[in-house]
Design an enzyme around this catalytic site. Structure first.
Site, PDB file in Angstrom:
ATOM      1  N   SER D  12       0.809  -1.223   0.000  1.00 57.16           N
ATOM      2  CA  SER D  12       0.000   0.000   0.000  1.00 57.16           C
ATOM      3  C   SER D  12       0.843   1.275   0.000  1.00 57.16           C
ATOM      4  O   SER D  12       0.305   2.359  -0.139  1.00 57.16           O
ATOM      5  CB  SER D  12      -0.955   0.016   1.194  1.00 57.16           C
ATOM      6  OG  SER D  12      -0.227  -0.002   2.390  1.00 57.16           O
ATOM      7  N   GLY D  13       2.153   1.129   0.137  1.00 52.74           N
ATOM      8  CA  GLY D  13       3.022   2.310   0.124  1.00 52.74           C
ATOM      9  C   GLY D  13       3.392   2.723  -1.292  1.00 52.74           C
ATOM     10  O   GLY D  13       2.877   2.185  -2.269  1.00 52.74           O
ATOM     11  N   TYR D  14       4.275   3.704  -1.392  1.00 51.64           N
ATOM     12  CA  TYR D  14       4.604   4.235  -2.711  1.00 51.64           C
ATOM     13  C   TYR D  14       5.418   3.245  -3.550  1.00 51.64           C
ATOM     14  O   TYR D  14       5.149   3.054  -4.734  1.00 51.64           O
ATOM     15  CB  TYR D  14       5.355   5.557  -2.574  1.00 51.64           C
ATOM     16  CG  TYR D  14       4.494   6.694  -2.086  1.00 51.64           C
ATOM     17  CD1 TYR D  14       3.140   6.756  -2.412  1.00 51.64           C
ATOM     18  CD2 TYR D  14       5.026   7.714  -1.309  1.00 51.64           C
ATOM     19  CE1 TYR D  14       2.346   7.810  -1.969  1.00 51.64           C
ATOM     20  CE2 TYR D  14       4.239   8.779  -0.873  1.00 51.64           C
ATOM     21  CZ  TYR D  14       2.902   8.817  -1.196  1.00 51.64           C
ATOM     22  OH  TYR D  14       2.130   9.868  -0.760  1.00 51.64           O
ATOM     23  N   CYS D 149      17.752   4.428  -3.020  1.00 52.63           N
ATOM     24  CA  CYS D 149      17.587   5.319  -4.172  1.00 52.63           C
ATOM     25  C   CYS D 149      18.751   6.314  -4.294  1.00 52.63           C
ATOM     26  O   CYS D 149      19.300   6.504  -5.386  1.00 52.63           O
ATOM     27  CB  CYS D 149      16.252   6.052  -4.103  1.00 52.63           C
ATOM     28  SG  CYS D 149      15.925   6.850  -2.530  1.00 52.63           S
ATOM     29  N   ASN D 315      13.176   7.964  -8.053  1.00 48.22           N
ATOM     30  CA  ASN D 315      13.454   7.163  -6.855  1.00 48.22           C
ATOM     31  C   ASN D 315      12.514   5.980  -6.681  1.00 48.22           C
ATOM     32  O   ASN D 315      12.885   4.970  -6.093  1.00 48.22           O
ATOM     33  CB  ASN D 315      13.399   8.044  -5.603  1.00 48.22           C
ATOM     34  CG  ASN D 315      12.080   8.762  -5.441  1.00 48.22           C
ATOM     35  OD1 ASN D 315      11.676   9.509  -6.327  1.00 48.22           O
ATOM     36  ND2 ASN D 315      11.376   8.545  -4.344  1.00 48.22           N
TER      37      ASN D 315
END
Lengths: 348, 348, 348, 348
Positions: D12-14, D149, D315
């Protein structure tokens, strides 16, 4: 002249911070106390980093407020109306920046805020805080309720047309585009930078509370409808209202000009912006950051009886702290622009 | 199946670049030539740095165009209509992204563009390029005129209501908020970063040309008025249309839902966005960057017969290159979403 | 006290506009003339829309300049040095905001500007315009050359360390992040909003002219190298310099503190920003828009002898017009902060 | 070929959302489960609105994970290392996007993360996830730890110089400018739009954890120092690293070119960007949104032995999900660019 002692209840939010910035450089003011429960005991620059080096005042608690000449209330919704008796005992003059006392009518309050008013008897004791409409009442007022930012922008844009009874009462459509500081200082997922930056978000297509203020100030006894929507943008400060009104009878642009000039020609904080060329032909909020101006312009649709009125403010200034200070100056018979002289920046 | 040979006339601008990006990855397409006078002889990635490493095609001149199956025209205003005979001799099928052939009616063209049309007899030979309204005609079309970006956003938002004759024809107010890429690739003081960044600028309060397209597509024989204003924002890509329509008779939200589902339930590129919670309850252009979607949502005003319709697109995609490619796919009986599968990014 | 008469040569650009804004509210100043060839005869608010309503001054031509007490030069590169004799005949005191007279040494000028200086004999007659380094010389100066914005930010950040001979002369790496107003008011494809907005662009990885100023002011007779790069950002105003210096011998953070306090403890426009908590622990340019502050902070790397110095300004204020006015105040023995009291906005 | 079954733990995160977007269109992949505790039972498009209409998958709980071929771990810090045995029992191949298994050395982990590692014996079983450096090891790897990143951007920028032993080991200074999505999906006051928008904020002048990865990958047995600082910007996606290295002996630009061509000439996701003219002469993160590219460029300082290396990525792509999928393709001998073909948008 002795300085006027003022305190600020609720001084860690954005409107409170803006008010403190203005008060610190106001020549007639002595700040007595500023309250914040969350920053209690800390320097005000902890909440407002722009004020580093400008003041050594530390936050007091709300319960510690002492008597003063004027108390500004920058508190969360419903705190003012619940504690108004206490605040009256602290200062003979109150300027409330919340929405609690903006509506004169108890039923209207309950309709739009969907809750009963905690002190309905006080509603009519407050003067509605747009000086351009209520300057005379303000001169002797004890209590002033500072107007909502979207309401201020819209009302000042439309006032000359409605006051002169030129507008079809049922057809007005208003769209405001607002910056993120309108939502206050509390973070949430909606204001999380990756979600909010670059967004254009319909946050209130219908049912915005500020409509009640617009109707109160613009209806002049008629049954007025304002069809209002609000969209958030990537701006931080600023409101741009685009208002579509339909004239009852046709008017030329130069006639409309005259009405605006008549209404605002002597106003220190309303500028009529309507130019033939250049890129700043109409009001634009970014030019107004930090200023107390409401810029107003318009264009008559050559194919219809529509007038598009464009008005812009800085929501924290003319939409909150600046307008409150303007009212303060009027109440105390100080030059109305005192402490509000900043012309704004360009480019910005 | 043999590849379809296509050329792009005017391939150094933003819409042209977007089209090239799509064509390069389209499995049924072979790009033959791309023209640009200002980048003549250079790699296309000089104009479109995102395409570095994706193609070795160099720009040709417009005069050098050879025969091909389909010619896309991404030229400046008035070039298409003046040279249409020449372009017809190059390719049997033309897809024009300019505004030259969007209006079917010569008088309407002259009214809104304020100049005579150079080839008025051709106007009715073009199919207006919104597939959701003209899919059947497109299947056998030779010439397609891709719709304007603001027009596409507004028309797709309002089509289900107007088609079903539910809207008061005189009262519709539409406000679009647009990104800076709408203005094209040519720099000016108006697009100079310090002046444009952070701006909210009324650039066309009245008189926008795209209104003519809206009237053409939504009037269904009635005398329709669209009261339209456009505001530029700090976005680069994207259009958000907020349309205020007034119902002839009252409808519940669920009835409106049904109409939109009926109109768009099977459409691959129209999504109905209307959620009860969360921050993306309504369409938002930033989610659509690079996609061919038109997201559509609405809210019924509980206090009036107003419906606020919110629709959003990427102006370079559904508002230009993407919609042109969608039409291309339909013309050639290729799966309609071919080359248009990108879902968009989040966050962005 | 009689007002000091000042004129501004080149008053339609960004630095000129900012200077006019400041001069208009300066209590000791009377503006005599402001020149612009492109806006000749127009109101100054045509070039600077924030000044609408603040002045009725119209632009004069450069050739029309009359005698005055102080002439500010905000002209394009090389105009000052070519016409300096003429400007000397107009006013006994000159404050030049261009780069023409920043370097004391003719060879250095030619090395970095890659052209001969038109009036090399005048170079040593100008005081370099950072008051924190040259206040005493300014008091009796006739000619002041306002420092470059990137140079000001870097020099003020590093001065306490270099002055005390603590830094390895060969290893300093400085990276500035700058806003788009640094590039001036002329639009180009590089500043076209769709290309520039959201960008982070290395525009001068090596060879930036401002390095010559840094070396001039920080070398103290040593053979100093500043390894400098500049990156443009989406900001409009602001410079953030991140400077990496390597100490000759180890110092604790509290010792570094002392040096900065010693250097800047009494400076009205340098604030040391270094906090343990909160989000504004280090200098940040957005807080400084419209102010004359240079905020300076630092962090000692616990794993090496590196000190990271962070410094920030508003390039149009402390990096141009504000610093020029600060010098003006010093030259005339007026309170140094006069006209420069604006604390900046938050949020912004 | 049978599809490879994959699940995503923490979707559910980026980074998880970006990975899901890529997996949904990957021709060789069948998504089995996606977990989220906070969105449990909801459609994945509730967390990732760009995926509306692209999938009907609903979130499972972490405890419900079933066997699959490959499990992607997109979990919060420390979850992977604590539950690694459990994850090994679910899938024979693991790709971990957290920082838990990036460092091969337990002491280094403890030094930079300031906590003991929960499963130090597993550290050496993970291949460090930059394919350009570890492609051969990946082909037979069971466990891959996707690189940080900032580390990816810096390492890919500097690798050709360090691998060839050309750089002074003690002097390298690296500054990354990063977007707000790096901080993840959780909102805070630091990411509150009015505070974060428009900011340039030094968030980690010293001590950033990713430095440990850079040293691990670039030291080649030497005692390497990377003097690193990180600044957040107003971008949402993107990293720009500006790295200042000092050559042991002088090299001409064309020699440096050869080294980069040698290292990256056949790499599908590294582009050398160094042009003589135009505004995109060096890598720029905004062009890379949604792509898996690392663009690398450089400029040799003509006045010193410094080389400024400029490298940029998205990123969430080359810095997280894209690079993880690139590794997945290599592990399974699928074409390395499969599912990663998006060229990026311009303008954006």
């Amino acid at each position: 002249m002795d300085k006027i002692t003022v305190s600020v209840a609720g001084g860690s939010g954005y409107a409170g911070g803006e008010l403190i910035r203005l008060l610190l450089s106001h020549p007639n003011v002595e700040i007595k106390q500023i309250t914040s429960e969350s920053y209690y005991g800390k320097l005000i620059s902890k909440a407002h980093p722009n004020l580093r080096g400008f003041s050594n005042i530390k936050y007091s608690g709300l319960a510690e407020l002492e008597e003063c000449d004027v108390l500004f209330l920058c508190l969360s919704h419903a705190v003012s109306m619940k504690s108004i008796e206490k605040f009256k005992s602290i200062a003979p003059k109150l300027i409330d920046l919340s929405g609690d006392f903006r509506l004169q009518d108890k039923e209207e309050f309950e309709k739009w805020y969907k809750e009963p008013h905690a002190n309905p008897d006080m509603l009519k004791e407050f003067v509605y805080g747009i000086p351009e409409l209520h300057r005379e009442e303000m001169k002797n007022a004890k209590y002033i309720s500072s107007a909502g930012c979207n309401a201020t922008t819209t009302i000042l844009g439309l006032y000359p047309l409605f006051k002169n009874n030129l507008v079809d009462e049922d057809r007005t459509v208003v769209e405001v585009k607002v910056g993120s500081s309108e939502g206050g200082k509390k973070s949430s997922f909606a204001t999380h930078h990756p979600e909010r930056s670059g967004s254009l978000r319909s946050y209130k297509p219908t049912g915005h509370r500020h409509v009640a203020e617009m109707i109160q100030e613009l209806s002049f006894g008629k049954d007025l409808k304002i069809h209002f929507s609000a969209t958030t943008t990537d701006m931080i400060r600023g409101v741009l209202a685009t208002s579509h009104v339909f004239l009852k009878e046709d008017l030329a642009e130069k006639d409309i000009w005259k009405l605006y000039r008549q209404a605002y020609g002597n106003e220190p904080f309303v500028r009529i912006i309507k130019e033939r060329e250049g890129i700043y032909r109409y009001p634009e909020p970014k030019l107004l950051a930090g200023t107390n101006f409401c810029d107003v312009g318009f264009e008559k649709d050559p194919h219809s009886n529509r007038v598009v009125v464009i008005s812009a403010i800085d929501n924290l200034m003319k939409g909150a702290a600046g307008q409150a200070l303007q009212a303060f100056n009027i109440m105390h018979d100080i030059g109305e622009t005192t402490g509000l002289e900043f012309p704004g920046l360009h480019p910005i």
